[in-house]
Write a protein that holds these residues in place. Structure first.
Motif, short mmCIF file in Angstrom:
data_model
loop_
_atom_site.label_atom_id
_atom_site.label_comp_id
_atom_site.label_asym_id
_atom_site.label_seq_id
_atom_site.Cartn_x
_atom_site.Cartn_y
_atom_site.Cartn_z
N HIS A 155 -6.78 7.35 11.15
CA HIS A 155 -7.82 7.56 11.47
C HIS A 155 -8.70 6.13 12.77
O HIS A 155 -9.60 7.14 13.20
N HIS A 204 0.73 -1.51 -0.21
CA HIS A 204 0.35 -0.04 0.25
C HIS A 204 0.61 1.42 0.01
O HIS A 204 2.24 1.40 0.81
N ALA A 205 0.38 2.17 -0.45
CA ALA A 205 1.84 3.79 -0.81
C ALA A 205 0.98 4.08 0.62
O ALA A 205 -0.15 3.94 2.06
N ILE A 232 -1.65 14.20 6.61
CA ILE A 232 -3.28 13.73 7.03
C ILE A 232 -3.68 13.92 8.64
O ILE A 232 -4.77 14.31 8.94
N THR A 238 4.00 14.17 5.39
CA THR A 238 3.00 13.48 5.32
C THR A 238 1.90 13.28 5.68
O THR A 238 0.68 14.01 6.33
N ALA A 256 0.52 6.44 2.39
CA ALA A 256 -0.12 7.75 2.72
C ALA A 256 -1.04 7.48 2.79
O ALA A 256 -1.79 7.56 4.10
N ASP A 257 -1.40 6.30 2.44
CA ASP A 257 -3.13 5.26 2.41
C ASP A 257 -2.70 4.94 3.66
O ASP A 257 -3.59 4.62 4.56
N GLY A 258 -1.98 4.11 4.11
CA GLY A 258 -1.41 3.73 5.55
C GLY A 258 -1.80 4.46 6.14
O GLY A 258 -2.66 4.18 7.70
N ARG A 301 -3.45 7.05 6.34
CA ARG A 301 -4.21 7.73 6.77
C ARG A 301 -5.53 7.24 7.50
O ARG A 301 -6.28 6.96 8.05
N THR A 302 -5.13 5.53 7.10
CA THR A 302 -5.68 4.43 7.84
C THR A 302 -5.23 4.39 9.07
O THR A 302 -6.21 4.44 10.34
#
Length: 53
Positions: free
Chosen positions: A17, A6-7, A46, A42, A9-11, A13-14
């Motif tokens: 959250h 996974h990128a 986020i 980053t 940033a995606d990780g 962000r998860t």
């Protein structure tokens, strides 16, 4: 690239959250590891987005 294909940033962000949902009192309750200045920035961005949602 982040973990598990996974990128980063995606990780991040998860994770941000999930941490926000736990309502941690302080950042010392949580650790997010960034291995470069770019990753650190980053995560900061986020985190600001998640807090403002």
């Amino acid at each position: 690239m982040g973990a598990a294909g996974h990128a980063f940033a995606d990780g991040a962000r998860t994770v941000c959250h999930a941490v926000w949902a736990l309502r941690a009192d302080t950042l010392s309750d949580v650790r997010v590891i960034a291995y470069s200045k770019e990753e650190y920035e980053t995560v900061q961005g986020i985190t600001a987005e998640v807090r403002s949602d």
